[in-house]
Design a protein around this motif. Sequence first.
Motif, mmCIF file in Angstrom:
data_model
loop_
_atom_site.group_PDB
_atom_site.id
_atom_site.type_symbol
_atom_site.label_atom_id
_atom_site.label_comp_id
_atom_site.label_asym_id
_atom_site.label_seq_id
_atom_site.Cartn_x
_atom_site.Cartn_y
_atom_site.Cartn_z
ATOM 1 N N ALA A 149 0.838 -1.201 0.000
ATOM 2 C CA ALA A 149 0.000 0.000 0.000
ATOM 3 C C ALA A 149 0.867 1.242 0.000
ATOM 4 N N ARG A 150 0.388 2.258 -0.663
ATOM 5 C CA ARG A 150 1.083 3.549 -0.669
ATOM 6 C C ARG A 150 0.048 4.656 -0.781
ATOM 7 N N VAL A 151 0.456 5.852 -0.395
ATOM 8 C CA VAL A 151 -0.431 7.018 -0.474
ATOM 9 C C VAL A 151 -0.077 7.830 -1.707
ATOM 10 N N LEU A 152 -1.085 8.163 -2.483
ATOM 11 C CA LEU A 152 -0.931 9.082 -3.603
ATOM 12 C C LEU A 152 -1.752 10.338 -3.294
ATOM 13 N N ALA A 153 -1.102 11.335 -2.754
ATOM 14 C CA ALA A 153 -1.799 12.587 -2.431
ATOM 15 C C ALA A 153 -1.785 13.474 -3.667
ATOM 16 N N VAL A 154 -2.563 13.079 -4.667
ATOM 17 C CA VAL A 154 -2.498 13.736 -5.977
ATOM 18 C C VAL A 154 -3.636 14.714 -6.217
ATOM 19 N N LEU A 155 -4.621 14.766 -5.326
ATOM 20 C CA LEU A 155 -5.762 15.653 -5.548
ATOM 21 C C LEU A 155 -5.464 17.058 -5.040
ATOM 22 N N SER A 181 -9.045 18.496 -8.722
ATOM 23 C CA SER A 181 -8.403 17.943 -9.909
ATOM 24 C C SER A 181 -7.177 17.162 -9.458
ATOM 25 N N ALA A 182 -6.733 16.253 -10.305
ATOM 26 C CA ALA A 182 -5.542 15.467 -10.001
ATOM 27 C C ALA A 182 -4.317 16.153 -10.591
ATOM 28 N N GLY A 187 -2.262 10.338 -13.647
ATOM 29 C CA GLY A 187 -3.027 9.238 -14.228
ATOM 30 C C GLY A 187 -2.189 7.994 -14.422
ATOM 31 N N ARG A 188 -0.920 8.178 -14.795
ATOM 32 C CA ARG A 188 -0.026 7.033 -14.985
ATOM 33 C C ARG A 188 0.164 6.275 -13.681
ATOM 34 N N ARG A 213 -14.594 11.473 -8.780
ATOM 35 C CA ARG A 213 -14.703 12.057 -10.126
ATOM 36 C C ARG A 213 -13.347 12.541 -10.614
ATOM 37 N N ALA A 214 -12.600 13.216 -9.735
ATOM 38 C CA ALA A 214 -11.293 13.747 -10.123
ATOM 39 C C ALA A 214 -10.316 12.624 -10.452
ATOM 40 N N VAL A 215 -10.350 11.542 -9.667
ATOM 41 C CA VAL A 215 -9.481 10.396 -9.929
ATOM 42 C C VAL A 215 -9.834 9.768 -11.272
ATOM 43 N N THR A 216 -11.119 9.588 -11.529
ATOM 44 C CA THR A 216 -11.567 8.973 -12.783
ATOM 45 C C THR A 216 -11.213 9.843 -13.980
ATOM 46 N N THR A 217 -11.380 11.152 -13.843
ATOM 47 C CA THR A 217 -11.038 12.080 -14.918
ATOM 48 C C THR A 217 -9.558 12.007 -15.260
ATOM 49 N N ALA A 218 -8.726 11.754 -14.244
ATOM 50 C CA ALA A 218 -7.284 11.657 -14.464
ATOM 51 C C ALA A 218 -6.870 10.334 -15.079
ATOM 52 N N GLY A 219 -7.805 9.387 -15.180
ATOM 53 C CA GLY A 219 -7.482 8.099 -15.777
ATOM 54 C C GLY A 219 -7.428 6.944 -14.813
#
Length: 235
Positions: A149-155, A181-182, A187-188, A213-219
């Motif tokens: 597990a890892r944290v992606l604080a991308v939002l 937004s991400a 997205g990668r 929604r923001a995660v999905t929009t980013a891919g």
Amino acid sequence: MRGWWREIADLVLPVECAGCGRTRSALCAKCLARLRDMEEIRRVRPSPEPPGLPAVYAAGAYEDEVRAVLLAHKERGALRLAEPLGAALAAGVRAGMRAAGHGGGRQDGPVLLVPVPSARSATAARGHDPARRMALCAARQLRREGIPARVLAVLRQRRAVADQAGLSATQRVENLSGALSAAAGSGRLLGKGTTVVVDDVMTTGASLVEAARAVTTAGGTVAAAAVVAASPRDC
């Protein structure tokens, strides 16, 4: 710097238990056990349930000691509480993973925890981002159990939003729509694991809808969402 001073103060200054008010303990044994025994992990649904809400799993209800501990961590900077709260959040993440068909082994790929970000002004005022801090603790707990597990604080907050207090469920969704937004290029990263959106508390579900929604929009693809606690009416 403010965060470090709060952690030091937590260690050396007399404090009251964040849960029940007992003195000389950041979290007394009784309230710590209450958090550790939050085993009634369940899927929770707000009413009305907003469109776009992923399956949400909560470790408990937002009331009594749990509510007090969450507020102490979030609003009063009791940073040592992040560890037990993170363990409770990890339990919700595990439930969401199982429901999504993720077995928890390395063969299933990494679990990506994406925290719902606080507004910049709130983070500056508090000196920390509560959801991100708990997510980091939850990821460590999951790794101790052998779950990658890892944290992606991308939002990121892309625009200001109105204070949610006093808004109806529908108004909260409208208020937050398009607010996140991400980060560019995320997205990668999001495409390389099972994404679980995480937050401290769910009330109407509006924040989780917007984060998903923001995660999905980013891919990315959101498998589930997890919170420490949900409004008692939703549990």
